[in-house]
Design an enzyme around this catalytic site. Structure first.
Site, mmCIF file in Angstrom:
data_model
loop_
_atom_site.group_PDB
_atom_site.id
_atom_site.type_symbol
_atom_site.label_atom_id
_atom_site.label_comp_id
_atom_site.label_asym_id
_atom_site.label_seq_id
_atom_site.Cartn_x
_atom_site.Cartn_y
_atom_site.Cartn_z
ATOM 1 N N GLY A 81 -3.387 1.767 -11.919
ATOM 2 C CA GLY A 81 -4.669 2.200 -11.343
ATOM 3 C C GLY A 81 -5.212 3.390 -12.115
ATOM 4 O O GLY A 81 -5.929 4.223 -11.574
ATOM 5 N N GLY B 209 -9.004 4.669 -12.109
ATOM 6 C CA GLY B 209 -9.672 5.049 -10.861
ATOM 7 C C GLY B 209 -9.728 6.562 -10.663
ATOM 8 O O GLY B 209 -9.266 7.330 -11.507
ATOM 9 N N THR C 232 -1.201 3.984 -2.900
ATOM 10 C CA THR C 232 -2.251 3.069 -2.427
ATOM 11 C C THR C 232 -2.129 2.865 -0.916
ATOM 12 O O THR C 232 -1.023 2.852 -0.384
ATOM 13 C CB THR C 232 -2.096 1.723 -3.175
ATOM 14 N N HIS D 206 -14.557 9.828 4.554
ATOM 15 C CA HIS D 206 -14.287 9.697 3.116
ATOM 16 C C HIS D 206 -15.574 9.315 2.379
ATOM 17 O O HIS D 206 -16.535 8.849 2.993
ATOM 18 C CB HIS D 206 -13.216 8.628 2.855
ATOM 19 N N LYS E 275 -14.867 4.362 -0.807
ATOM 20 C CA LYS E 275 -13.541 4.007 -0.285
ATOM 21 C C LYS E 275 -13.571 2.576 0.254
ATOM 22 O O LYS E 275 -14.520 2.185 0.927
ATOM 23 C CB LYS E 275 -13.111 4.988 0.814
HETATM 24 N N1 LIG Z 1 -1.719 8.680 -0.777
HETATM 25 C C1 LIG Z 1 -2.691 9.549 -1.063
HETATM 26 O O1 LIG Z 1 -2.505 10.787 -1.015
HETATM 27 C C2 LIG Z 1 -4.038 8.999 -1.498
HETATM 28 C C3 LIG Z 1 -5.077 9.877 -1.865
HETATM 29 C C4 LIG Z 1 -6.274 9.328 -2.315
HETATM 30 C C5 LIG Z 1 -6.427 7.944 -2.406
HETATM 31 N N2 LIG Z 1 -5.382 7.136 -2.025
HETATM 32 C C6 LIG Z 1 -5.455 5.667 -2.153
HETATM 33 O O2 LIG Z 1 -5.255 5.342 -3.519
HETATM 34 C C7 LIG Z 1 -5.940 4.113 -3.826
HETATM 35 C C8 LIG Z 1 -6.862 4.328 -5.018
HETATM 36 O O3 LIG Z 1 -7.883 5.262 -4.661
HETATM 37 P P1 LIG Z 1 -9.044 5.649 -5.691
HETATM 38 O O4 LIG Z 1 -9.995 6.502 -4.946
HETATM 39 O O5 LIG Z 1 -8.434 6.145 -6.960
HETATM 40 O O6 LIG Z 1 -9.687 4.205 -5.920
HETATM 41 P P2 LIG Z 1 -10.539 3.682 -7.175
HETATM 42 O O7 LIG Z 1 -11.249 2.460 -6.690
HETATM 43 O O8 LIG Z 1 -11.326 4.803 -7.784
HETATM 44 O O9 LIG Z 1 -9.427 3.281 -8.256
HETATM 45 C C9 LIG Z 1 -8.581 2.178 -8.149
HETATM 46 C C10 LIG Z 1 -8.226 1.736 -9.568
HETATM 47 O O10 LIG Z 1 -7.249 0.681 -9.450
HETATM 48 C C11 LIG Z 1 -7.658 -0.395 -10.287
HETATM 49 N N3 LIG Z 1 -7.104 -1.635 -9.741
HETATM 50 C C12 LIG Z 1 -7.600 -2.426 -8.742
HETATM 51 N N4 LIG Z 1 -6.809 -3.491 -8.551
HETATM 52 C C13 LIG Z 1 -5.790 -3.373 -9.438
HETATM 53 C C14 LIG Z 1 -4.654 -4.179 -9.748
HETATM 54 N N5 LIG Z 1 -4.417 -5.334 -9.101
HETATM 55 N N6 LIG Z 1 -3.796 -3.746 -10.702
HETATM 56 C C15 LIG Z 1 -4.023 -2.588 -11.386
HETATM 57 N N7 LIG Z 1 -5.097 -1.792 -11.155
HETATM 58 C C16 LIG Z 1 -5.970 -2.198 -10.188
HETATM 59 C C17 LIG Z 1 -9.174 -0.347 -10.290
HETATM 60 O O11 LIG Z 1 -9.699 -1.032 -11.424
HETATM 61 C C18 LIG Z 1 -9.427 1.160 -10.326
HETATM 62 O O12 LIG Z 1 -9.434 1.658 -11.660
HETATM 63 C C19 LIG Z 1 -6.674 3.724 -2.533
HETATM 64 O O13 LIG Z 1 -5.871 2.801 -1.827
HETATM 65 C C20 LIG Z 1 -6.778 5.041 -1.771
HETATM 66 O O14 LIG Z 1 -6.889 4.867 -0.378
HETATM 67 C C21 LIG Z 1 -4.219 7.639 -1.573
#
Ligand SMILES: NC(=O)c1ccc[n+]([C@@H]2O[C@H](COP(=O)([O-])OP(=O)(O)OC[C@H]3O[C@@H](n4cnc5c(N)ncnc54)[C@H](O)[C@@H]3O)[C@@H](O)[C@H]2O)c1
Length: 246
Positions: A11, A14, A79, A135, A139
């Site tokens: 990821g 992202g 995630t 958020h 999201k």
């Molecule tokens: N645990 C935590 O502290 C925390 C904090 C923030 C966000 N999150 C979670 O993290 C995840 C990502 O958040 P974000 O804001 O960076 O999202 P985002 O949409 O900006 O980024 C996600 C990235 O993953 C890629 N992606 C999608 N499907 C994929 C796959 N099958 N294989 C590989 N890459 C893939 C996308 O192309 C993108 O670049 C979300 O589920 C969010 O809820 C968790």
């Protein structure tokens, strides 16, 4: 000095992926040796790594679990939004390798988890429980994983039925409801409020994240911690030393 922990980041393109890369640039104890985004194969990238950090999408978990189980690499799952089947997959994977699964890696939110548990114990069933989260507009899952963790903490204390938003003639609030409300808009990094509404008074516990760096630093801390741990499913509270594990 010990060798840096070698990370495969899934990821990477992202918002969180970019925050992890930035945090790792300032952390000599970790090195991002490989990065995957949607469509990129996890193998052979996983071969040169000690641990996989996943901040992608819930649908990626099957391939990630298969690869870490096959090659016996540790896993940090950031995630959120996993289905019950995807969650079961993570649990199966944790019987083969060490996995940290955390809906939120910030120290402040882990303090909020602790405070919510304590406030729930102190205030008891006379207080109605509601959770509100906000958020950014991009999201994809709702409610947030953190709101679900907060709800699960309170559900361990008393029988509660989650109610996701309210509309129409829903009638009076039932004592065993826990309302969960998701607001989306702008570029809000992540706000969570737990409301304890009792007779004649109301307690609100609020956490506001203002930068993704707090999640990124916590995830790197989890990655350093999980390498070399026995197979099992661990939480951020385990990483922070807040839980007793026999
Ligand atoms: N645990 C935590 O502290 C925390 C904090 C923030 C966000 N999150 C979670 O993290 C995840 C990502 O958040 P974000 O804001 O960076 O999202 P985002 O949409 O900006 O980024 C996600 C990235 O993953 C890629 N992606 C999608 N499907 C994929 C796959 N099958 N294989 C590989 N890459 C893939 C996308 O192309 C993108 O670049 C979300 O589920 C969010 O809820 C968790």
């Amino acid at each position: 000095m010990n060798k840096p922990v070698r990370v495969l980041l899934v990821g990477s393109g992202g918002r969180m992926g970019r925050a992890i890369v930035e945090a790792a640039n300032g952390d000599a104890a970790v090195e991002i040796v490989a990065a995957c985004d949607i469509g990129d194969p996890i193998e052979p990238a996983i071969l040169g790594s000690d641990v996989v950090i996943d901040f992608s999408h819930s649908t990626a978990i099957g391939d990630i679990c298969a690869a870490v189980s096959r090659h016996k690499r540790a896993l940090v799952v950031g995630t959120t939004g996993h289905s019950p089947e995807q969650r079961a997959e993570i649990e199966r994977c944790a019987s083969a390798v060490a996995v940290v699964l955390a809906s939120n890696f910030s120290i402040g939110v882990n303090a909020l988890f602790w405070l919510t548990r304590k406030a729930g114990e102190m205030l008891g069933p006379d207080f109605d429980l509601e959770i509100v989260e906000m958020h950014h507009r991009l999201k994809k899952d709702a409610p947030s994983g953190t709101a679900l963790t907060l709800s699960q903490i309170l559900q361990k204390q008393r029988k509660l039925t989650p109610t996701h938003g309210r509309e129409g003639q829903v009638g009076e609030r039932k004592a065993d409801e826990i309302g969960i409300h998701s607001i989306r808009g702008g570029d809000v990094v992540g706000d969570h409020t737990v409301i304890f509404a009792g007779p004649g008074e109301r307690l609100e516990l609020t956490h506001r994240a203002t930068s993704r760096q707090t999640f990124a630093a916590g995830a790197l801390r989890a990655a350093r911690w999980v390498v070399g741990q026995a197979p099992g499913l661990y939480s951020m509270e385990d990483v922070l030393g807040l839980t007793d594990r026999k």
